[in-house]
Design a protein around this motif. Structure first.
Motif, PDB file in Angstrom:
ATOM      1  N   LEU A 182      41.411  30.962  39.918  1.00 30.49           N
ATOM      2  CA  LEU A 182      42.181  31.706  40.901  1.00 30.49           C
ATOM      3  C   LEU A 182      41.426  31.798  42.223  1.00 30.49           C
ATOM      4  N   GLU A 183      42.021  31.207  43.275  1.00 33.41           N
ATOM      5  CA  GLU A 183      41.364  31.171  44.576  1.00 33.41           C
ATOM      6  C   GLU A 183      42.338  31.428  45.720  1.00 33.41           C
ATOM      7  N   SER A 184      43.388  32.148  45.439  1.00 33.58           N
ATOM      8  CA  SER A 184      44.374  32.455  46.481  1.00 33.58           C
ATOM      9  C   SER A 184      44.190  33.896  46.924  1.00 33.58           C
ATOM     10  N   LEU A 185      44.004  34.068  48.212  1.00 33.39           N
ATOM     11  CA  LEU A 185      43.724  35.396  48.758  1.00 33.39           C
ATOM     12  C   LEU A 185      45.011  36.151  49.084  1.00 33.39           C
ATOM     13  N   PRO A 186      44.987  37.478  48.915  1.00 34.14           N
ATOM     14  CA  PRO A 186      43.898  38.263  48.319  1.00 34.14           C
ATOM     15  C   PRO A 186      43.926  38.133  46.797  1.00 34.14           C
ATOM     16  N   THR A 187      42.766  38.006  46.178  1.00 31.52           N
ATOM     17  CA  THR A 187      42.710  37.776  44.737  1.00 31.52           C
ATOM     18  C   THR A 187      43.017  39.014  43.881  1.00 31.52           C
ATOM     19  N   PRO A 188      42.616  40.240  44.260  1.00 30.91           N
ATOM     20  CA  PRO A 188      42.823  41.378  43.354  1.00 30.91           C
ATOM     21  C   PRO A 188      44.256  41.586  42.873  1.00 30.91           C
ATOM     22  N   PRO A 189      45.297  41.496  43.740  1.00 29.97           N
ATOM     23  CA  PRO A 189      46.655  41.717  43.220  1.00 29.97           C
ATOM     24  C   PRO A 189      47.045  40.712  42.138  1.00 29.97           C
ATOM     25  N   LYS A 190      46.674  39.445  42.322  1.00 29.55           N
ATOM     26  CA  LYS A 190      47.033  38.450  41.314  1.00 29.55           C
ATOM     27  C   LYS A 190      46.266  38.683  40.018  1.00 29.55           C
ATOM     28  N   ILE A 191      44.993  39.012  40.144  1.00 30.17           N
ATOM     29  CA  ILE A 191      44.189  39.271  38.949  1.00 30.17           C
ATOM     30  C   ILE A 191      44.768  40.455  38.183  1.00 30.17           C
ATOM     31  N   ARG A 192      45.079  41.537  38.907  1.00 29.88           N
ATOM     32  CA  ARG A 192      45.587  42.744  38.260  1.00 29.88           C
ATOM     33  C   ARG A 192      46.977  42.538  37.664  1.00 29.88           C
ATOM     34  N   SER A 193      47.694  41.547  38.156  1.00 27.78           N
ATOM     35  CA  SER A 193      48.993  41.209  37.574  1.00 27.78           C
ATOM     36  C   SER A 193      48.828  40.296  36.359  1.00 27.78           C
ATOM     37  N   LEU A 194      47.913  39.355  36.446  1.00 25.84           N
ATOM     38  CA  LEU A 194      47.734  38.373  35.376  1.00 25.84           C
ATOM     39  C   LEU A 194      47.063  38.942  34.134  1.00 25.84           C
ATOM     40  N   VAL A 195      46.011  39.743  34.320  1.00 29.21           N
ATOM     41  CA  VAL A 195      45.216  40.209  33.178  1.00 29.21           C
ATOM     42  C   VAL A 195      46.074  40.928  32.130  1.00 29.21           C
ATOM     43  N   PRO A 196      46.866  41.946  32.496  1.00 25.04           N
ATOM     44  CA  PRO A 196      47.689  42.605  31.467  1.00 25.04           C
ATOM     45  C   PRO A 196      48.792  41.701  30.925  1.00 25.04           C
ATOM     46  N   TRP A 197      49.324  40.819  31.779  1.00 26.50           N
ATOM     47  CA  TRP A 197      50.378  39.906  31.315  1.00 26.50           C
ATOM     48  C   TRP A 197      49.834  38.956  30.257  1.00 26.50           C
ATOM     49  N   ILE A 198      48.631  38.426  30.467  1.00 24.89           N
ATOM     50  CA  ILE A 198      48.003  37.538  29.495  1.00 24.89           C
ATOM     51  C   ILE A 198      47.800  38.259  28.168  1.00 24.89           C
ATOM     52  N   LYS A 199      47.349  39.515  28.244  1.00 29.89           N
ATOM     53  CA  LYS A 199      47.122  40.294  27.032  1.00 29.89           C
ATOM     54  C   LYS A 199      48.436  40.595  26.315  1.00 29.89           C
ATOM     55  N   ASP A 200      49.458  40.999  27.066  1.00 26.35           N
ATOM     56  CA  ASP A 200      50.746  41.336  26.466  1.00 26.35           C
ATOM     57  C   ASP A 200      51.406  40.133  25.803  1.00 26.35           C
ATOM     58  N   ASN A 201      51.103  38.934  26.322  1.00 26.87           N
ATOM     59  CA  ASN A 201      51.711  37.716  25.772  1.00 26.87           C
ATOM     60  C   ASN A 201      50.795  36.996  24.786  1.00 26.87           C
TER      61      ASN A 201
END
Length: 374
Positions: A225-244
């Motif tokens: 992941l290298e698209s700025l700003p990174t925190p919103p994407k990370i915070r969206s992806l992390v729980p989604w990955i876990k939930d799936n």
């Protein structure tokens, strides 16, 4: 043999196995079809990554963790590839620094300036040193990306890194189909790193598209992941990955410029070209493995000037650091890439040395793993 192995069953793997037999590439056959344990039991003399950090890693959720440096490709001043320095670089990061894996033939590796025979030789050298080698195989054509990926795996790669290419009319559905076609061609047993780096590709992948790609392509094991700003994407992806229930890691790049903040959001480490990966290993270990955020903040604060200085456009400055570390002989960037002009070279390198001395101390031996302190 493939049937009895019971580890690889796809048509692609059978094709790869046949190709490897024809090439008499016994080392890659042992790595890919038998694994590390078989090699050790057989007293095979092949050189393998031997760090304790890697020895217990068996799945996506643990393999793509820690630090996977992006490796620059060294060239002689006559534009030819410096294979000897490349081998030295891979060995240095793998065995002296102890990184979790390496990534070659990415943007930093000047992959777009290499021909097929050079790629093949570089992959062969890298995979003879480490069995955790991710290879960039991106191409503007879907079919070409698929074939480059097949060849990389046949040559011993652990995984492939793929980024979408810019199209005249941006279309998220085309991006999704690009990855689906490649996944369907490669099968389930080729780990894919999905790279999201709009600064180099000019492709802006939506979060919905990224999730759809991960959902449709089970072999994607890591998002770079290298698209700025990174925190919103990370915070969206992390729980989604876990939930799936997906074993997908998130590694960030951009020279680790935002490294601490990315780790605080839940990433699994770094895949970037910063030429002092031992600093990033220490940051990862304090923040993620030990959960000591106070120490992580102090490490980040101490080494940030070096991270910032190195994060200048192009690859020329990073190659100067490689040279200071004693792993390449020539800092040449293959044309039309920009080299540091002769007029400014001494000044820029002087600034670099001043920065290194300021951050690390003037007595540190850069040709070894630097001691990390707070």
């Amino acid at each position: 043999y493939v049937v009895s192995c019971q580890r690889r069953k796809s048509i692609l793997d059978i094709k790869l196995f046949i190709m490897l037999v024809r090439q008499k590439n016994s080392r890659t056959i042992l790595h890919r079809y038998c694994g590390r344990d078989f090699i050790q039991r057989s007293n095979c003399t092949a050189t393998l990554s031997s760090t304790d950090r890697n020895s217990a890693e068996t799945d996506a959720n643990t393999v793509f963790r820690g630090v996977w440096p992006i490796i620059a490709t060294p060239f002689h001043s006559d534009e030819s590839v410096d294979y000897k320095s490349f081998e030295k670089t891979i060995d240095f990061f793998t065995h002296k620094i102890g990184v979790n894996g390496c990534t070659i033939l990415g943007v930093l590796g000047e992959s777009n300036r290499l021909v097929e025979s050079e790629r093949k030789e570089l992959i062969s050298i890298a995979t003879s040193i480490s069995d955790k080698m991710c290879v960039g195989t991106s191409h503007s054509g879907t079919h070409a990306t698929l074939k480059l990926s097949e060849q990389a795996m046949a040559d011993g790669a652990h995984s492939v890194m793929i980024t979408p290419s810019k199209e005249p009319v941006p279309d998220q559905s085309t991006i999704i189909q690009y990855y689906k076609n490649i996944y369907q061609g490669l099968g389930d047993n080729v780990p894919i790193v999905l790279q999201d780096h709009p600064a180099s590709t000019m492709v802006h992948m939506s979060m919905d598209s990224m999730k759809a790609i991960i959902q449709e392509c089970p072999s994607i094991q890591c998002v770079k992941l290298e698209s700025l700003p990174t925190p919103p994407k990370i915070r969206s992806l992390v729980p989604w990955i876990k939930d799936n229930n997906r074993n997908v890691s998130i590694l960030t790049g951009l020279g680790a410029l935002y490294g601490l903040f990315d780790l605080q959001c839940g990433t699994n480490g770094f895949m970037t070209g910063f030429a002092f990966p031992e600093i990033l290993l220490a940051l990862y270990e304090e923040q993620v493995l030990r959960g000591n955020e106070s120490n992580a903040k102090m490490l980040y604060q101490k080494y940030l000037p070096l991270i910032v200085f190195e994060q200048q456009p192009g690859v020329a400055l990073r190659k100067e650091i490689y040279k200071l570390r004693g792993i390449i002989d020539c800092t040449h960037v293959r044309h039309p890439g920009k080299n540091i002009s002769s007029e400014h070279h001494d000044f820029v390198v002087g600034q670099l040395k001043d920065c290194v001395d300021f951050v690390l101390g003037d007595s540190v031996d850069l040709t070894r793993k630097i001691p990390i302190s707070i």
